[in-house]
Design an enzyme around this catalytic site. Structure first.
Site, short mmCIF file in Angstrom:
data_model
loop_
_atom_site.label_atom_id
_atom_site.label_comp_id
_atom_site.label_asym_id
_atom_site.label_seq_id
_atom_site.Cartn_x
_atom_site.Cartn_y
_atom_site.Cartn_z
N GLU A 190 6.44 5.51 23.53
CA GLU A 190 6.90 5.88 22.19
C GLU A 190 5.71 5.99 21.24
O GLU A 190 4.93 5.07 21.11
CB GLU A 190 7.88 4.82 21.68
CG GLU A 190 8.47 5.14 20.32
CD GLU A 190 9.47 4.10 19.85
OE1 GLU A 190 10.52 4.50 19.33
OE2 GLU A 190 9.20 2.89 20.02
N ASP A 196 7.11 3.08 -1.11
CA ASP A 196 6.79 1.96 -0.23
C ASP A 196 6.53 2.38 1.21
O ASP A 196 5.57 1.93 1.84
CB ASP A 196 7.94 0.95 -0.28
CG ASP A 196 7.58 -0.41 0.29
OD1 ASP A 196 6.38 -0.72 0.38
OD2 ASP A 196 8.50 -1.19 0.62
N THR A 219 9.98 -2.71 21.34
CA THR A 219 10.43 -3.35 22.57
C THR A 219 9.62 -4.62 22.84
O THR A 219 10.17 -5.64 23.28
CB THR A 219 10.33 -2.38 23.75
OG1 THR A 219 11.17 -1.24 23.47
CG2 THR A 219 10.77 -3.01 25.05
N GLU A 271 17.96 -3.65 19.04
CA GLU A 271 17.86 -2.19 18.98
C GLU A 271 16.38 -1.89 18.95
O GLU A 271 15.70 -2.13 17.96
CB GLU A 271 18.58 -1.66 17.74
CG GLU A 271 19.01 -0.21 17.89
CD GLU A 271 18.07 0.75 17.19
OE1 GLU A 271 17.06 1.13 17.84
OE2 GLU A 271 18.33 1.12 16.05
N THR A 281 8.16 -6.72 20.64
CA THR A 281 8.62 -7.81 19.77
C THR A 281 10.03 -8.25 20.17
O THR A 281 10.34 -9.45 20.15
CB THR A 281 8.60 -7.38 18.30
OG1 THR A 281 7.27 -6.94 17.97
CG2 THR A 281 8.99 -8.52 17.38
N CYS A 284 13.42 5.43 15.90
CA CYS A 284 13.51 4.93 17.27
C CYS A 284 14.25 5.91 18.17
O CYS A 284 13.99 5.99 19.37
CB CYS A 284 14.18 3.57 17.28
SG CYS A 284 15.70 3.52 16.32
N ILE A 321 0.85 -1.19 0.00
CA ILE A 321 0.00 0.00 0.00
C ILE A 321 0.88 1.25 0.00
O ILE A 321 1.73 1.41 0.88
CB ILE A 321 -0.94 0.03 1.24
CG1 ILE A 321 -1.77 -1.26 1.32
CG2 ILE A 321 -1.83 1.26 1.19
CD1 ILE A 321 -2.68 -1.49 0.14
N SER A 375 11.30 -8.32 23.09
CA SER A 375 11.17 -9.16 24.28
C SER A 375 10.78 -10.58 23.90
O SER A 375 11.30 -11.56 24.45
CB SER A 375 10.13 -8.56 25.22
OG SER A 375 9.94 -9.37 26.35
N LYS A 376 9.88 -10.71 22.91
CA LYS A 376 9.46 -12.05 22.45
C LYS A 376 10.62 -12.78 21.78
O LYS A 376 10.81 -13.99 21.99
CB LYS A 376 8.30 -11.91 21.46
CG LYS A 376 6.99 -11.44 22.10
CD LYS A 376 5.91 -11.27 21.04
CE LYS A 376 4.60 -10.77 21.66
NZ LYS A 376 3.56 -10.52 20.63
N LYS A 432 14.87 -10.91 7.23
CA LYS A 432 13.42 -10.83 7.26
C LYS A 432 13.04 -9.36 7.49
O LYS A 432 13.02 -8.87 8.60
CB LYS A 432 12.87 -11.73 8.38
CG LYS A 432 11.44 -11.52 8.87
CD LYS A 432 10.38 -11.36 7.81
CE LYS A 432 9.03 -11.09 8.47
NZ LYS A 432 8.73 -9.66 8.67
#
Length: 503
Positions: A393, A99, A240, A260, A242, A294, A28, A244-245, A185
């Site tokens: 944030e 993009d 943060t 980061e 993601t 960030c 999109i 952590s996961k 990725k």
């Protein structure tokens, strides 16, 4: 100025491969809200194939083709990539702007930085050859020791949408320089230029499997990549939550990670500044890249004696920022990346108002733009330390403001955050700047500026902004292990045990 989006597949083992499940995701354009193409959507099945391709690349010819090849061999490929990026700079910048919505001038700058980053790590790759078998001085003359630097192995590189190709390059270039095989990725919100990097790799003849690129959704491609037992390290830039996961997934296999993550960085403006210079840096620190950085200095902490005058002038600077389609000449603020981000930013502004803060400027869609995910440069005052806008944030063009009366109070306010990525101080008193810089709890500090970033200098944060450092020699070290080799060189027996009687 429409640009054709190339139709690509996944890049695995040096060739284009259709996803096993044949799924695709629409692209999109955030300036028009229109679909302009699509990208392949990798799943766990494709991750398996990519990891196998990467491991084969490392093992090929017993490692002599890549992992244990001289650094000068890898440098040749990195320089070839840099040359192709430079050659295609204009086209790649237009693809990037279409993009993710960043102004075209910024995207051009990004492509120049991409080429520069590959060149820089080509130099470091060549330097690795000289660092091998570095001897270490020992207190015992009967031993000698040297150190080997070796690639860590197969690395998963998970990157964000705000600097799609540049953030990917920050990881890909040092990983390849080190001799790793990588699986990139990128974010599903902006993957187009990363797929073009695959085309560049084909053109320059990069050995198959050394770099694999999987586009797709985080839970379908990123999660199985992060938890794969044959991935040796994960490097991630993003939220943060993601991060952590990913750290949790890596912990199950005691796998190294570098993260980061988010930020809520302060910019402290003292009362001895040139108002216009300080106002421009304040604006640049939060509105560059449409506020989606960030490290954005999104908390302005300004001395109370100049606050009213400074904010009046800052509003004038903001009203002078050209908000337009990213392709328009002179654009300085484009749309945010997606409708989801757009709605999230407006919700932050709405919550700030409901909590008692005041929107001094902006906070709405620009009147002249009826389509696209645009938000005017926004300044929010009357903020308290407990408000969401001060603590969380936003990742958009939103600046919140507090005043201070003393240096100590300014430092306390600056460090009043769970994050610790960036921090800036603006003052004509350079001794004060040095004191404040030392007191900031952040990985990157700017004096009399905000946001400049150089490939040669370390980049990363403290606290919940993550750990590990990218760029510079630190970036290369992220993808290497150190092996100690110690040799006993005396002709005499060791003599610790009593020798058995000789018959």
């Amino acid at each position: 100025m429409a640009i054709q989006i190339p139709s690509r597949q996944l890049f695995i083992g040096g060739e284009w491969r259709e996803p096993v499940l044949k799924k695709r995701i629409p692209i999109i354009n955030p300036a028009t809200e229109q679909a302009i193409g699509d990208i392949p959507a990798a799943t766990a099945e494709d991750v398996e194939i990519a990891v196998e391709a990467a491991r084969k690349a490392l093992a090929r010819n017993k490692g002599k083709d890549w992992a244990s090849a001289p650094g000068a061999v890898r440098a040749k490929y990195l320089r070839a990539i840099a040359a192709k990026i430079t050659e295609r700079k204009s086209e790649l910048a237009k693809l990037e702007a279409s993009d993710c919505g960043k102004p075209l001038d910024e995207a051009v700058w990004d492509m120049e930085d991409v080429a520069g980053c590959f060149e820089y790590y080509a130099d470091l790759a060549e330097g690795l050859d000289e660092q091998q078998k570095l001897s270490i001085s020992l207190p015992m003359e009967t031993f000698k020791t040297h150190v080997l630097k070796e690639p860590i192995g197969v690395v998963a590189l998970i990157t964000p949408w705000n600097y799609p190709l540049l953030m990917a390059t920050w990881k890909v270039a040092p990983a390849l320089a080190a001799g790793c095989a990588a699986i990139l990725k990128p974010s599903e919100l902006a993957s187009v230029t990363c797929l073009e990097l695959a085309e560049v790799c084909i053109e320059i003849g990069l050995p198959p499997g050394v770099l694999n690129i999987l586009t797709g959704l985080g839970h379908e491609a990123g999660a199985p990549l992060a938890s794969h037992p044959h991935v040796d390290k994960i490097a991630f830039t993003g939220s943060t939550l993601t991060g952590s996961k990913i750290m949790s997934a890596a912990a199950q296999q005691v796998k190294p990670v570098s993260l980061e993550l988010g930020g809520k960085s302060p910019i402290v403006v003292f009362d001895d500044v040139d108002i216009d210079k300080a106002a421009e840096w304040t604006a640049f620190g939060i509105f560059w890249t449409n506020g989606q950085i960030c490290s954005a200095t999104s908390r302005l902490i300004v001395h109370e004696s100049i606050a009213a005058k400074f904010l009046d002038r800052l509003v004038e600077w903001c009203k002078n920022i050209k908000i337009s389609d990213p392709m328009e000449e002179g654009c300085r603020l484009g749309p945010v990346v997606s409708e989801g981000q757009y709605q999230k930013i407006l919700k932050f502004i709405s919550t700030a108002k409901s909590e008692g803060a005041k929107v001094l400027s902006g906070g709405v869609r620009p009147e002249h733009l009826k389509k696209g995910f645009y938000v005017e440069p926004t300044i929010i005052t009357d903020v308290t330390n407990s408000m969401q806008i001060w603590r969380e944030e936003v990742f958009g063009p939103v600046l919140c403001v507090k005043t201070f009366s003393s240096e100590e109070e300014a430092i306390e306010l600056a460090n009043d955050t769970q994050f610790g990525l960036g921090a800036a101080v603006i003052s004509n008193d350079l001794e004060r700047c040095e004191r404040v810089a030392k007191a900031f709890q952040a990985g990157v500090v700017w004096i009399n500026c905000s946001q400049p970033c150089f490939t040669q200098a370390p980049w990363g944060g403290n606290k919940r902004s993550g750990f590990g450092r990218e760029l510079g020699t630190w970036g290369l070290d992220n993808y290497m292990t150190v092996k100690q080799v110690t040799q006993y060189i005396s002709d005499e027996p060791w003599g610790w045990y009593k020798s058995p009687s000789k018959l």
